[in-house]
Design an enzyme around this catalytic site. Sequence first.
Site, PDB file in Angstrom:
ATOM      1  N   THR A 168      17.445   1.751  -3.785  1.00 35.87           N
ATOM      2  CA  THR A 168      17.211   1.765  -2.481  1.00 35.87           C
ATOM      3  C   THR A 168      15.741   1.711  -2.274  1.00 35.87           C
ATOM      4  OG1 THR A 168      19.215   2.756  -1.803  1.00 35.87           O
ATOM      5  CG2 THR A 168      17.426   2.818  -0.228  1.00 35.87           C
TER       6      THR A 168
ATOM      7  N   SER B 266      11.881  -0.099  -0.426  1.00 34.19           N
ATOM      8  CA  SER B 266      11.462  -1.561  -0.293  1.00 34.19           C
ATOM      9  C   SER B 266      11.104  -2.334  -1.557  1.00 34.19           C
ATOM     10  CB  SER B 266       9.760  -1.183   0.577  1.00 34.19           C
ATOM     11  OG  SER B 266       9.172  -0.424  -0.295  1.00 34.19           O
TER      12      SER B 266
ATOM     13  N   GLU C 100      21.727   7.741  -5.259  1.00 32.54           N
ATOM     14  CA  GLU C 100      21.015   7.178  -6.289  1.00 32.54           C
ATOM     15  C   GLU C 100      21.170   8.069  -7.671  1.00 32.54           C
ATOM     16  OE1 GLU C 100      17.377   5.590  -3.754  1.00 32.54           O
ATOM     17  OE2 GLU C 100      17.327   7.553  -4.507  1.00 32.54           O
TER      18      GLU C 100
HETATM   19  C1  5RP Z   1      14.796   6.010  -1.538  1.00 31.16           C
HETATM   20  C2  5RP Z   1      14.365   6.101  -2.760  1.00 31.16           C
HETATM   21  C3  5RP Z   1      13.150   4.921  -2.997  1.00 31.16           C
HETATM   22  O1  5RP Z   1      13.247   4.794  -4.427  1.00 31.16           O
HETATM   23  C4  5RP Z   1      11.724   5.589  -2.950  1.00 31.16           C
HETATM   24  O2  5RP Z   1      11.736   6.294  -1.815  1.00 31.16           O
HETATM   25  C5  5RP Z   1      10.517   4.480  -3.101  1.00 31.16           C
HETATM   26  O3  5RP Z   1      10.629   3.755  -2.115  1.00 31.16           O
HETATM   27  P1  5RP Z   1       9.938   2.328  -1.750  1.00 31.16           P
HETATM   28  O4  5RP Z   1      10.190   1.544  -2.963  1.00 31.16           O
HETATM   29  O5  5RP Z   1       9.981   2.156  -0.447  1.00 31.16           O
HETATM   30  O6  5RP Z   1       8.497   2.967  -2.071  1.00 31.16           O
HETATM   31  O7  5RP Z   1      14.098   7.307  -3.632  1.00 31.16           O
HETATM   32  O8  5RP Z   1      15.617   7.234  -1.511  1.00 31.16           O
END
Ligand code: 5RP
Length: 217
Positions: free
Chosen positions: A28, A30, A103
């Site tokens: 999950t 971006s 996750e």
């Molecule tokens: C979500 C997560 C994401 O992997 C983490 O926050 C990184 O996010 P991004 O790729 O948007 O920087 O652990 O729960």
Amino acid sequence: MNQDQLKQQAAQAALAYVNDGEVIGVGTGSTVNFFIDALAAKKDRIAGAVSSSEASTLRLEALGIEVLDLNSVGEFSVYVDGADEVNPAKHMIKGGGAALTREKIVAAVAKKFVCIVDASKQVDVMGRFPLPVEVIPMARSYVARELVKLGGDPVYREGVVTDNGNVILDVHNMKITDAVALERDINAIVGVVTNGLFAARGADHVIVGSKNGAIEL
Ligand code: 5RP
């Protein structure tokens, strides 16, 4: 290159770990969104995806990638996800997007965890990013007091309800010298569902998008 381009670079490189005919675990965030977009080009060659959040499920399905129930899938080879911080031992802090519990579950089933990040996520010592902890709502104050005893400053992430109907405490100023022990100790607090340390089961591969291209650690 801007940060999104670096994320996209890491995401694209992770496609090399997607095997024809297999189920793929999808994280999950971006960075993972770029991975999902890239995965769409291979959608007819995979057996489907297991998703770690409602948000990723929506994106996968919108691109025509079949999302499978984890309970209907046996072990599978690869889980691809981002991170908020990753250290040289390939331990991670995750949960900035509040999806940490699912996750961790999907990652536990996969044989390999492929972490995709831009270079800003690399740290020597984790903890500058506040550590997310998913908590059963009625236990929020109790868990917060216990986290203070462990040396942290928990802050309630107001307005956020996880896909599992729980709340998030973001723990600031936590000294993370032994990530495996801290992960275990926080999980032992009654009312904690999961914490965002992925150390007992860290990443197997880390792909970093950098100005020199995608580099694998
Ligand atoms: C979500 C997560 C994401 O992997 C983490 O926050 C990184 O996010 P991004 O790729 O948007 O920087 O652990 O729960």
